[in-house]
Design an enzyme around this catalytic site. Sequence first.
Site, PDB file in Angstrom:
ATOM      1  N   ASP A 117      -4.076   5.300   1.282  1.00 21.60           N
ATOM      2  CA  ASP A 117      -4.201   5.190  -0.049  1.00 21.60           C
ATOM      3  C   ASP A 117      -4.694   6.648  -0.608  1.00 21.60           C
ATOM      4  OD1 ASP A 117      -5.047   3.938  -2.572  1.00 21.60           O
ATOM      5  OD2 ASP A 117      -6.690   3.462  -1.905  1.00 21.60           O
ATOM      6  N   ASP A 149      -2.388   0.430  -8.714  1.00 22.75           N
ATOM      7  CA  ASP A 149      -3.314  -0.531  -9.250  1.00 22.75           C
ATOM      8  C   ASP A 149      -2.630  -1.053 -10.576  1.00 22.75           C
ATOM      9  OD1 ASP A 149      -4.686   0.290  -7.159  1.00 22.75           O
ATOM     10  OD2 ASP A 149      -6.058   1.474  -8.463  1.00 22.75           O
ATOM     11  N   GLU A 208      -2.608  11.160  -3.679  1.00 25.78           N
ATOM     12  CA  GLU A 208      -1.946  11.737  -4.525  1.00 25.78           C
ATOM     13  C   GLU A 208      -1.730  13.290  -4.419  1.00 25.78           C
ATOM     14  OE1 GLU A 208      -3.395   9.008  -5.271  1.00 25.78           O
ATOM     15  OE2 GLU A 208      -1.898   7.660  -5.001  1.00 25.78           O
TER      16      GLU A 208
END
Length: 815
Positions: free
Chosen positions: A410, A488, A413
């Site tokens: 997770d 999300d 980015e």
Amino acid sequence: MFYGLIMLIWLNSPLNENGGNMSALPQIGSSIGSLKKVDKTQNAIIVDYDSGKSMVEIFKTGIVHLTIQRGNSSRKSFAVIEKPEELSRYKVDADKDRISVSLKDGTVSYLPGTMGFSYFPKNGSNSVALTGIRFDDSGLVATFDIHGARNFYGLGEKTLPFNKYGSRATMWNSDFPAYSARLDPLYESIPLLLKADTSGAYGLFFDNTFRSAFDIGASDSDRLVYKAAGGAFELYLITGKNAAEVVQRFSELTGKMPMPPVWAIGYQQSRWSYYPEQKVLDLAHGFRDREIPCDVIYLDINYMDEYKCFTWSPKDFPTPENMLDTLHDLGFKVVTIIDPGIKDEKGYRVYDSGLNENVFVKKTDGNYFIGQVWPGDCVFPDFLNEKTRKWWGEQYRFLLGYGVDGFWNDMNEPSVFNTSNKTFPLDAVHELDSGTAEHSEVHNVYGMEMARATREGLEKLEPNKRPLVLTRASYAGGQRYAAMWTGDNFASFAHLKLALAMFLNIGVCGQPFIGSDVGGFIGNPDAELFSRWLEFGCFSPFFRTHSVINSAQREPWAFCAGGASAFGGDSCSFTKINREIINRRYEMLPEIYTAFRNASQDGLPILRPLYLCFPDNEEAYKISDEFLFGSNLLVAPVLDSGVVSRRVYFPDGTWSSIYDGQRFESGWHEVDAPLGRTPVFVRDGAILFTQSVIQSTSEQADTLILSVFTDTTTKGSTYFDDGESMAYKSGDFLDMRVSYDSGSHGELLRFSSKGEFKPQYKFLAIDMVERTLPRQGVMKTNDGQEMKGKISKVKNGFVRLTFPFSTKVESISVK
Ligand code: MIG
């Protein structure tokens, strides 16, 4: 704003039909100087300019690669794994005025003097031409004439409309919780634009990892404008006779999804977070006690000690080995989350060892970049180099040692809480395998390289196991390393629609293994929305329920009257509905597993837009609320609240409902869709492979069921292997092929299988279209045995013949 600027620069001179008249185009000498010479090497034509160069290469699959750059230094692609071909294998004409390459599907030309580049497909469909390119201190801008093309797809994870024509899009991996329609950019960047319509298709892959932007006919209806904040113009023009061929070729260029373990395509349950240990065990029993199938439980950040990667919380997970043993005994696998941020804390072994090995990202002043994420102040591994990737891969030994089965990457980015740009400073320094790069250049590949480091580590630590890696951020080629989910999202029907729109476009960008948080990550779905999303999840390649911290319980049994009381009662109809939906996933498993196998070999998506399979059908290019799952199923999910039917477009042929056998001819029809029964149809002529329900893939189903959806003649096949090891790579699989023929002699099924793997089913059931006479079936095996089948009636106008299962089956004749 920069689009306004482009208008000043852009000139208006489409190529004529011969692609030759570039004289009206400006010289770009102003940005990289004027032409010096044209050289031909074995694999490339190289053009030198005063202060830059260009290069043309050909890839065997029908791809032409054009580089135009300032300066001389070049960067190895993170996405491309294919090698360019020797030019001598192609019809290439090259001189100072013109380089042209004739391919099966059309002609590509590059004019060194003006840098004009064009593609003329042979079938007369829209040509495309690069009509101008310019480099300056803010990067590069390139403009294309799209010659009337109006259907563009791809661009990966975007909440923009299905057809990207008329949209602007940005590539910059970004963490946007509860994103909305048209909010851009999101977590992943896949800069592949697929032009596809009934006249033909091509792909434009812009392999530049800086922030980049697309304007697809939004500012000027016949122009595509591409801008990148730095680096070279790296265009791969992908030719092909239709969209499917272009997508397949793109997957040759950037690689295929490896076969996942079979448990990774079962149903999976997650939340932020299931803890402590006892709650996790209760959850597992909750599934087994209620006979709701489930394969995987996810542990989100609370399993760690103060959110430190590769630790267990001593308070909440004091005996992880025991917990994992029990979960394994109950038939569950466990996936833990791992973020890139490593707590900046002396004495924490992962930090100390990383410091020792010098693997963390530095600022320009040579000090480590420190940013805040869940553990507080953190340093970040520089996944861009081999040494760091090896170090990172090795860290998983710790969790594997406890029996953890898969990993979820997770925040890659990368997402940072306390910097103004929400990520690393743009000038943070990355050590690449060759040379260094600023963060601005490699931001979009950081997440993919993290997933790569994870997979490579796992493959090294457990070489005979297929890893499951799930990633949030990625780039083109990311399918080689990890499955991905769409981050999300929000608990609303609007987001359910967005999930499908994203899947359809990510799939054609080479990544078949995709899913969304079932129910929506943020917010609380009501029972209806949850079941509808579960219906869609059942036909999503990656099928996982997940929800945010403090959300209401989201187990499949949590939606009964009285609200979402934790682990509530069982008799309620929503629980029944949800169980039936999840059961269906397990019944469909042979079909789904085969779809994964095919995708891992041919690179086509599992969840497919209609146009990919029906390229001559005009309507197929407009349908964004239906899809094909694998090659036999048409799925029309319910994406609106309060409805129990929907309009479905049936492409060419006849289709039968999997629920009641009702047949539909091509065209639009209103179709029943009560809660729990997302409309799903089988293509006429298909042989569908399903099985009896199991509670997880650790169980063996009793019965393999072949349903023959025709009464004339057809063929079908399905794929089996052990579902977890690499043995299938050395021939330990079974490719079961069946042909069906019906005539005056009766009906005959012939089996011819490839491979040695032996599935352990007890029974083989054949469902065939009902006829007036009761039938008798005889199975013959290749060791001379004959067995009579037991006849029973199944619903939907099918008769079932049941035999003992044997991989030696040669034929079944029915009279
Ligand atoms: O800042 O680990 O998208 O799935 O539950 C939020 C907590 C961090 C974001 C992920 C989400 C996960 C959550 N994470």
